[in-house]
Design an enzyme around this catalytic site. Structure first.
Site, short mmCIF file in Angstrom:
data_model
loop_
_atom_site.label_atom_id
_atom_site.label_comp_id
_atom_site.label_asym_id
_atom_site.label_seq_id
_atom_site.Cartn_x
_atom_site.Cartn_y
_atom_site.Cartn_z
CG HIS A 65 -1.91 1.21 1.04
ND1 HIS A 65 -3.01 1.20 0.21
CD2 HIS A 65 -1.82 2.46 1.55
CE1 HIS A 65 -3.57 2.39 0.22
NE2 HIS A 65 -2.87 3.18 1.03
CG ASP A 79 -0.49 5.67 0.01
OD1 ASP A 79 -1.61 5.68 -0.53
OD2 ASP A 79 -0.33 5.50 1.24
CG HIS A 136 0.50 11.09 1.24
ND1 HIS A 136 0.44 10.31 0.10
CD2 HIS A 136 -0.30 10.48 2.15
CE1 HIS A 136 -0.38 9.28 0.32
NE2 HIS A 136 -0.83 9.36 1.56
ZN LIG Z 1 -3.02 5.27 0.90
#
Ligand SMILES: [Zn+2]
Length: 276
Positions: free
Chosen positions: A235, A239, A262
């Site tokens: 995951h 992302d 992020h």
């Molecule tokens: Zn995510």
């Protein structure tokens, strides 16, 4: 390689993981060189918010895009990863709330909707970003490096400094087949110990143990079953792919990530853009 859009409109509904609002989405074909553009159809004048690095607006634990304080899009990364994985360049996404639905916590439902809409080649060449020099960004224990390579490969190292979540590494060449099989189904996760703090901050309102893997203090997943033994690191890789979509060009290069999230992913995209 030619640019692609979808053949026909497709509509779906879901609840955002962080803000908890229900939203309705319509994916529509877009002209060549449009990129992916969100349209907030619930706001006056229906503002358009491009999925592009210049509009990234930092938020905790998720990516967000904004053209002004009202016109925002939260948590687009799993949808953008599906666009990247399917090789989609141009798309209009009409949405009536500020957050993309969480669906099952992965990219798979988005990928399936895009496949259902079908793809159409357009009369323009795809934009390709060839990494030509090594580019690096880092912050404390996190880092990201891009270096030249013929194909596009992501290498992720995950380390939470926790005995129940050992350090691990995952490498995948990104192409549609690998994306669909190895990344798209990997769901988002949270540590049980973080989940309560996030909910106190007003986040995770739409999250539950079915759309988010909740990791207990013994490393087990609460009220759910893993789809892959190493689903968490897959995951994180998903992302990263979703955030790399914000460069607006398909990448040719090797990306090595250590503990990145992020904010740092967006930093790499900015530096790639600036160092061509
Ligand atoms: Zn995510």
């Amino acid at each position: 390689m030619k640019q692609k859009t979808i053949q026909k409109e497709v509509t779906f509904t879901g609840v955002g993981l962080h803000l908890g609002q229900e939203s309705h989405l319509t994916l529509k074909p877009a002209q060549a060189n449009t990129g992916v553009v969100f349209v907030r159809v619930d706001l006056p004048n229906q503002p358009r918010i491009p999925a592009y690095i210049d509009y990234v607006h930092h938020q905790m634990r998720r990516t967000a895009l904004a053209i002004d304080p009202q016109a925002q899009i939260h948590t687009p990364e799993h949808l953008l990863a599906a666009c990247y994985g399917r090789g989609l360049d141009n798309l209009i996404i009409e949405i009536d709330s500020p957050e993309i639905p969480g669906m099952d916590g992965s990219s798979k439902p988005f990928y399936d909707h895009i496949c259902e809409a079908g793809l159409e080649e357009q009369d323009a060449e795809s934009k390709i970003y060839r990494v030509s020099i090594e580019v690096e960004v880092s912050e404390e224990k996190s880092s990201l490096k891009a270096r030249p390579q013929e194909n596009f490969t992501l290498n992720y190292t995950m380390d939470h400094d926790l005995a129940f979540l050992p350090r691990q590494q995952f490498t995948l060449e990104i192409n549609e087949e690998n994306f669909a099989r190895e990344l798209a189904p990997a769901r988002t996760f949270v540590l049980k110990r973080e989940a309560e703090a996030l909910q106190k901050m007003g986040l995770g309102k739409g999250a539950n143990t079915q759309n988010t893997l909740v990791i207990d203090d013994d490393g087990s997943v609460m009220e759910n079953e893993l789809r892959f033994e190493n689903e968490f690191i897959r995951h994180k890789t998903l992302d990263l792919l979703g955030d790399l979509f914000l460069l607006g060009e398909k990448i040719q290069g090797y990306i090595e990530a250590e503990r990145s999230g992020h904010a740092l992913n967006a930093e790499l995209v900015r530096k790639l853009k600036a160092s061509r």
